[in-house]
Design an enzyme around this catalytic site. Structure first.
Site, mmCIF file in Angstrom:
data_model
loop_
_atom_site.group_PDB
_atom_site.id
_atom_site.type_symbol
_atom_site.label_atom_id
_atom_site.label_comp_id
_atom_site.label_asym_id
_atom_site.label_seq_id
_atom_site.Cartn_x
_atom_site.Cartn_y
_atom_site.Cartn_z
ATOM 1 C CD GLN A 1 -3.011 1.074 2.251
ATOM 2 O OE1 GLN A 1 -2.882 0.299 3.211
ATOM 3 N NE2 GLN A 1 -4.046 1.901 2.127
ATOM 4 C CG HIS B 1 -6.734 2.125 -3.234
ATOM 5 N ND1 HIS B 1 -6.037 2.729 -2.211
ATOM 6 C CD2 HIS B 1 -5.830 1.386 -3.904
ATOM 7 C CE1 HIS B 1 -4.764 2.369 -2.269
ATOM 8 N NE2 HIS B 1 -4.610 1.538 -3.287
ATOM 9 C CG PHE B 2 -11.870 -2.874 -3.799
ATOM 10 C CD1 PHE B 2 -11.347 -4.038 -3.247
ATOM 11 C CD2 PHE B 2 -13.068 -2.385 -3.294
ATOM 12 C CE1 PHE B 2 -11.993 -4.676 -2.199
ATOM 13 C CE2 PHE B 2 -13.719 -3.021 -2.251
ATOM 14 C CZ PHE B 2 -13.175 -4.169 -1.695
#
Ligand code: 5GP
Ligand code: ZN
Length: 140
Positions: free
Chosen positions: A98, A104-105
């Site tokens: 990340q 978020h996808f």
């Protein structure tokens, strides 16, 4: 944070959700936004975010989690206009890759690449490609 549609100004995804930073949005509703990734792994790489700031899925309320999945379903249907094959990913934490700490996808269309995640550096999305993709993906 106010009404939940804005967050810390040092968060680029909050800035995108508030439309203070530029992005190529393909879908928006009251609580989520989907837009093109600026450094796509493949053509049509999208991100789905809640408008409310939270670093990871377990930081946001159930309603926002559900809204994210509803939007994920919508954008997956649209990505199927490009290809029936795609990956959905969520990176939680730096060791999981990340980089942007606003949950978020990723929706990453696949066209037969061997492994786009380990390939050479990702080129920045061009304005021309982005406009073409918005044309294909922004209609309902
Ligand atoms: P992560 O590694 O945190 O799961 O993914 C963050 C994603 O956000 C990356 O794929 C990266 O290319 C994308 N990204 C980073 N900054 C921006 C930006 O300013 N605009 C857009 N559209 N995408 C961004
Ligand atoms: Zn944020």
């Amino acid at each position: 944070m106010g009404d939940g549609t804005t967050g810390p100004t040092d968060c680029i995804f909050c800035e995108i959700a508030a439309r203070r930073a530029p992005s190529y949005i393909v879908y928006e509703d009251a609580s989520t936004v989907a837009f093109l990734d600026l450094f796509p792994f493949t053509r049509g790489h999208l991100l789905v975010i809640p408008k409310r700031h939270g670093a990871r899925l377990t930081d946001i309320p159930f309603n926002d989690q559900m809204a994210m999945v509803r939007t994920l379903d919508e954008v997956c249907r649209r990505v199927e206009r490009l290809t029936p094959d795609y990956n959905v990913a969520l990176n939680a934490g730096a060791k999981a890759g990340q980089i942007v700490f606003h949950v978020h996808f990723h929706v990453i269309p696949r066209y037969g690449e061997a492994n786009p995640f380990l390939g050479p550096g990702r080129a920045r999305l061009s304005d021309g490609d982005a406009r073409e993709l918005v044309g294909e993906l922004a209609r309902g």
